[in-house]
Design a protein around this motif. Structure first.
Motif, short mmCIF file in Angstrom:
data_model
loop_
_atom_site.label_atom_id
_atom_site.label_comp_id
_atom_site.label_asym_id
_atom_site.label_seq_id
_atom_site.Cartn_x
_atom_site.Cartn_y
_atom_site.Cartn_z
N GLU A 392 1.05 -1.24 0.12
CA GLU A 392 -0.35 -0.42 -0.21
C GLU A 392 1.02 1.94 0.04
OE1 GLU A 392 -3.19 2.45 3.05
OE2 GLU A 392 -2.48 0.69 3.69
N GLY A 393 0.18 2.04 -0.76
CA GLY A 393 1.77 3.57 -0.63
C GLY A 393 2.70 2.90 -1.29
N GLY A 394 3.09 1.76 -1.98
CA GLY A 394 4.33 1.72 -3.09
C GLY A 394 5.11 1.52 -1.27
N PHE A 395 5.23 0.88 -0.49
CA PHE A 395 6.03 1.39 0.69
C PHE A 395 5.57 0.17 2.03
CE2 PHE A 395 6.78 2.66 4.52
CZ PHE A 395 8.19 3.27 5.07
N GLY A 397 7.80 -0.84 4.48
CA GLY A 397 8.46 -0.35 5.22
C GLY A 397 8.87 -1.86 6.20
N ASP A 398 9.78 -2.65 5.72
CA ASP A 398 10.42 -3.95 6.15
C ASP A 398 11.77 -2.75 6.98
OD1 ASP A 398 8.68 -5.47 5.44
OD2 ASP A 398 9.96 -6.08 3.96
N ASP A 399 12.20 -3.63 7.63
CA ASP A 399 13.35 -3.46 8.63
C ASP A 399 14.89 -4.08 7.90
OD1 ASP A 399 15.94 -2.55 10.11
OD2 ASP A 399 14.66 -3.60 11.94
N ASN A 430 8.52 7.08 8.03
CA ASN A 430 8.75 7.11 9.63
C ASN A 430 6.99 6.89 10.05
OD1 ASN A 430 11.59 7.12 9.31
ND2 ASN A 430 11.81 9.43 9.69
N GLU A 431 6.73 7.67 10.01
CA GLU A 431 4.84 7.20 10.33
C GLU A 431 5.01 6.24 9.62
OE1 GLU A 431 0.89 9.54 10.39
OE2 GLU A 431 2.59 11.09 9.66
N MET A 432 4.48 5.95 8.78
CA MET A 432 4.08 5.06 7.88
C MET A 432 4.48 3.35 8.66
SD MET A 432 1.06 5.45 5.95
CE MET A 432 1.37 3.75 5.12
N ARG A 433 6.58 3.38 8.35
CA ARG A 433 7.33 2.37 9.29
C ARG A 433 6.44 2.49 10.67
NH1 ARG A 433 11.67 3.96 7.62
NH2 ARG A 433 11.71 2.87 6.05
N GLU A 434 6.36 3.17 11.23
CA GLU A 434 6.03 3.14 12.24
C GLU A 434 4.57 2.35 12.77
OE1 GLU A 434 6.55 2.65 16.37
OE2 GLU A 434 8.51 2.99 15.06
N ARG A 435 3.45 3.03 12.22
CA ARG A 435 2.48 1.99 11.79
C ARG A 435 1.89 0.85 11.25
NH1 ARG A 435 -1.92 5.31 8.20
NH2 ARG A 435 -0.63 7.31 9.54
N ARG A 436 3.23 0.25 10.39
CA ARG A 436 2.93 -0.92 10.11
C ARG A 436 3.52 -1.83 11.58
NH1 ARG A 436 3.20 -0.60 4.45
NH2 ARG A 436 1.77 0.71 4.06
N ARG A 437 4.42 -0.94 12.04
CA ARG A 437 5.01 -1.81 13.26
C ARG A 437 3.93 -2.17 13.50
NH1 ARG A 437 10.90 1.22 13.78
NH2 ARG A 437 11.89 -0.14 11.61
N ASP A 438 3.54 -0.97 14.42
CA ASP A 438 2.28 -0.88 15.18
C ASP A 438 1.34 -2.40 14.76
OD1 ASP A 438 3.61 -0.08 17.03
OD2 ASP A 438 2.74 2.28 16.52
#
Length: 445
Positions: A392-395, A397-399, A430-438
């Motif tokens: 979603e969004g082409g992102f 959020g992987d580590d 960064n916001e999307m990455r944190e949201r995916r982690r949550d």
């Protein structure tokens, strides 16, 4: 005793010939008459204090041409009662130095010490400079060296530790004007110049008193029907070529001034220093290389087009040559000077290089490793990798960091120019990455 350097020794007291060069006839007979160097020769200056104490230490006189280095050395010897011997590093070798030191020892035994003036001392090589040390240390000679080059780069540390470096200033407009006044008084007639042309003559000297007096002497030698204006003066005299050695300190001073003017967003000063370098004969491609460096070090992603402009200027110059191609260099200089500034990419690169050296050979996480063989697939290479274009969004959020290493922040964009948009993009990621982690943590509960 015959004196090998009798002419030099007697020079401070010799009367100047009326037919000699104007610069020699105007040579000061007292230290207080030396113009433009009052910070050294005045009562509170280093030289003034030495003379007042009657004790002279070895010194290095560092300054531009025509600022009085030789004159000061001669007057110093006279002021403290030392025998004066002058040599030039351009014309002297080891044999000459041995003769000077041998004679100085003989005079020392008779109770008369020697001031040895070495013009252009930086031209002696390191071993020759070392040869001065024992004679300076035991007092055989008091060394006064003269150099136009930075002593820090050109003289041995051992020699510098035994001598005080005194910096002579470039002669300013007031000092140069005073020299012309003295020349006119000696000749008992004014220069054949209008006031504006006289100012132009002073400006053309570029701080060099000797050059100014030589030009004045040329003017005194010719009869003019009317005083010359600035245009007439320019036609009559060749303009002084700026002092600039491409492998010496002047080169590095000007490129430093250009770089800092660009970094400080002063296009007028940047263009001035660019002109100083190119009109003095600097290699245009060297200047272009430095402009490219400025584009990536001081501008970076705040304006990515700065690098494009500098490389285009290089191509244009190579295509057109001089002087037409120099306009492209000026345009690139003005572009980088007026571009928004950021060193974020520069600092990020240094931080990333430092981290790479400190972390050695840490393996990337297995999910982003290619698995071209079945064995590699079996041991987990590529397992769990998310193709970002399908996310979603082409992102995704992987580590992407090694398991043994916490995520790092090397690049922090500024809020200037294009980087402001980059900063907004990174903040969103960064916001999307944190949201995916949550979301991942919640699904695992």
């Amino acid at each position: 005793m015959a004196d090998l350097f009798a002419t030099e020794e007697q020079a401070p007291h010799a009367p100047e010939s009326a037919a000699g060069p104007l610069a020699d006839r105007l040579r000061p007979q007292r230290l207080e008459d030396v113009v433009g160097q009052e910070h050294l020769t005045g009562p509170e200056g280093a030289i003034g204090r030495m003379v007042a104490a009657g004790k002279l230490s070895s010194i290095i006189l560092w300054g531009p041409p025509g600022t009085g280095k030789t004159t000061i050395a001669r007057l110093l010897a006279d002021a403290v009662g030392l025998r004066f011997v002058a040599i030039s590093a351009v014309f002297s070798g080891v044999a000459d130095l041995k003769k000077v030191f041998a004679e100085a020892k003989e005079y020392a035994r008779l109770g008369r010490r020697t001031l040895l003036f070495v013009d252009e001392i930086h031209r002696f090589n390191r071993s020759q400079q070392d040869g001065f040390l024992p004679y300076v240390e035991d007092g055989t000679v008091t060394l006064v060296g003269a150099t136009t080059e930075n002593p820090s780069f050109e003289l041995n540390a051992a020699l510098l530790s035994r001598a005080q470096v005194l910096i002579l200033r470039r002669l300013d407009h007031e000092a140069l004007t005073l020299l012309l006044d003295r020349g006119e008084a000696l000749e008992a007639r004014p220069l054949p110049l209008t006031p504006e042309a006289r100012d132009a003559l002073v400006a053309s000297a570029d701080g060099d008193g000797r050059f100014l007096l030589n030009q004045a002497e040329t003017l005194f030698s010719v009869r003019f029907e009317a005083p010359l204006d600035p245009a007439g003066l320019s036609n009559f005299l060749q303009r002084r070529v700026a002092v600039y050695d491409k492998d010496r300190e002047g080169h590095y001073n000007l490129i430093s001034a250009l770089h800092k003017s660009v970094r400080g967003s002063d296009p007028q000063a940047a263009l001035y220093y660019l002109a100083r370098m190119l009109t003095a004969g600097e290699e245009p491609l060297y200047v272009l290389r430095r402009l490219v460096r400025m584009a990536v070090e001081d501008i970076g992603l705040a304006d990515p087009n700065a690098l494009v402009q500098c490389l285009a200027a290089k191509d244009t110059y190579e295509f057109l040559g001089s002087p037409e191609g120099e306009l492209a260099i000026a345009q690139a200089c003005l572009y980088v000077a007026t571009a928004p500034k950021s060193n974020a990419a520069y600092t990020a690169q240094k931080a990333a290089w430092r981290a790479a050296k400190e972390t050695g050979s840490l393996m990337p996480p297995q999910n982003i490793l290619n698995a071209p063989t079945r064995l590699m697939k079996d041991i987990g290479y590529g397992k769990g990798y998310t193709y970002d274009h399908d996310a979603e969004g082409g992102f995704s959020g992987d580590d992407y960091w090694p398991e043994e290493m916490a995520p790092q922040t090397f690049y922090t964009p500024t809020d200037r120019g294009h980087e402001k948009r980059i900063a907004e993009r990174i903040a969103w990621w960064n916001e999307m990455r944190e949201r995916r982690r949550d979301d991942g943590r919640k699904s695992g509960e």
